[in-house]
Design a protein around this motif. Structure first.
Motif: not given
Ligand SMILES: *Cc1c(COP(=O)(O)O)cnc(C)c1O
Length: 400
Positions: A352-361, A384-389
């Motif tokens: 997931p995008a790091l943003e969405s990961a807050h909802a998963i958390a 989450g592709d954009k967050d891979m770095g």
């Protein structure tokens, strides 16, 4: 903006929202308000938007039963609303298609936008390419460094990316620059705002373009489970994916609506973007809502590992939902979001995008306390592709 003339008009959510802008923008906001009302009443507008959402963006998005995550957490049944599967990788395309159609209706040939994570910039550049519109995207230089790939995607799509070096070099500074541009070029230019923020009619209009998320999710869960969910969980930056995921459930009083803000590094002002735990009502960028500010009313710096949640204010409709108690707001820290990203990747094969990961958390926190008869829907706002770095660095995925 510096010393705006204060004008409070329609578009209130309780005391929040309104229109706090310089006089020079009032005519443009009125024009937009009228064009939007006309479009809303025009069946042809809805037909065109629906067909673009379906054939171009990829709606409806699936409501996916995450069986391995459900089993691992041992409580509520967890469903994921897959906005990450949309064209350009996040929910933002819903709003961009709507506003681009509106800009064309208004005869505007030039689009400006601000972007934080770069996702809104990419979605805007995408619809501008699709409709043959000139596109300028303002982006803080810090965000340009954090989200380089999205800068290249925008340029690839023909947009001009203008780096903003003032202030904290992030989203709020990019919005200031976009507002300045709009004041100067208002006759030819539509400001394609990326969340449920800003002056009326933006918070209402952007929310309407994202309502499709909960319209679909409500029908999908009724079909799959023959019941409404116990809770809907969504991350909250400006609040557009969350309000889209909540909206059609607001009258269903038994459905808990849970928004998750960025808890960042911790609770000190400047270390997070949790407006409801650390902020207070104030005006920022055209709207009255909860704002992270110091005692003198100066806007505080914010921090989040996810650029898309890193903003000092929150949509005014969320402020009203918060005060009335209809929605609950919590936060997840950077570390919890990173853990959740890894957890979802390893259990479901979804990064997931790091943003969405807050909802998963938050889901990881609440689902185990619920019973297997409970059903939770998590809105996965993006991929989450954009967050891979960042993930490579933070989760030490590099090396041999
Ligand atoms: C921009 C973005 C957000 C935050 O914006 P909202 O308006 O709060 O939805 C959340 N998730 C993703 C993937 C984003 O790109």
């Amino acid at each position: 903006m510096a010393a705006p003339a204060i004008q409070a008009v329609a578009g209130r959510f309780g005391p929040y929202g309104g229109r706090y802008v310089p006089e020079t923008l009032v005519a443009a906001l009125d024009e937009l308000d009228h064009a939007y009302a006309e479009a809303q009443a025009d069946p042809d507008f809805h037909l065109r938007l629906d067909s673009l959402l379906r054939d171009y963006a990829g709606r409806p998005t699936p409501l996916y039963f995450a069986s391995r995550l459900t089993e691992a957490l041992g409580g509520a049944k967890i469903y994921l609303k897959r906005e990450d599967l949309l064209h350009t990788g996040a929910h933002k395309i819903n709003n961009c298609l709507g506003q681009a159609l509106l800009a064309v209706r208004m005869g505007k040939k030039r689009i400006i936008a601000e972007t934080g994570a770069g996702q809104h910039g990419v979605a805007t550049a995408t619809v501008c390419a699709l409709f043959g519109l000139e596109c300028v995207v303002y982006m803080g230089e810090e965000d340009m460094e954090r989200q380089q790939l999205n800068v290249y995607r925008m340029r690839m799509l023909g947009a001009e990316v203008r780096g903003v070096s003032s202030g904290s070099r992030t989203l709020k500074d990019a919005i200031n620059e976009a507002m300045r541009d709009w004041v100067t070029n208002v006759r030819t230019t539509h400001y394609l705002l990326g969340s449920v923020l800003g002056a009326h009619p933006y918070p209402t209009m952007v929310r309407d373009f994202h309502r499709v998320i909960s319209r679909e999710a409500r029908a999908q869960i009724l079909e799959k489970e023959n019941r409404l969910p116990t809770a809907i969980i969504a991350c909250v930056g400006g609040g557009s994916n969350a309000i889209g995921a909540f909206y059609e459930f607001i009258p269903d009083k038994d459905v808990r609506l849970i928004g998750v803000e960025a808890g960042g590094r911790g609770p000190a002002l400047g270390d997070h973007a949790a407006r409801f735990s650390g902020g207070s009502p104030g005006v920022l960028q055209g709207t009255y809502s909860y704002v992270l500010q110091d005692d003198a009313g100066q806007i505080a710096l914010t921090h989040s590992v996810s650029a898309g949640l890193d903003y000092a204010s929150i949509g005014p409709e969320h402020a009203a939902l918060h005060d009335s108690g209809r929605a609950e707001y919590t936060s997840a820290t950077d570390a919890e979001a990173l853990d959740a990203t890894l957890r979802l990747a390893r259990t479901e094969g979804i990064i997931p995008a790091l943003e969405s990961a807050h909802a998963i958390a938050e889901c990881i926190r609440v689902a185990p306390k619920m019973s297997p008869r409970d059903v939770v829907i998590v809105n996965v706002s993006g991929r989450g592709d954009k967050d891979m770095g960042i993930l490579v660095r933070e989760l030490q995925l590099g090396g041999r």
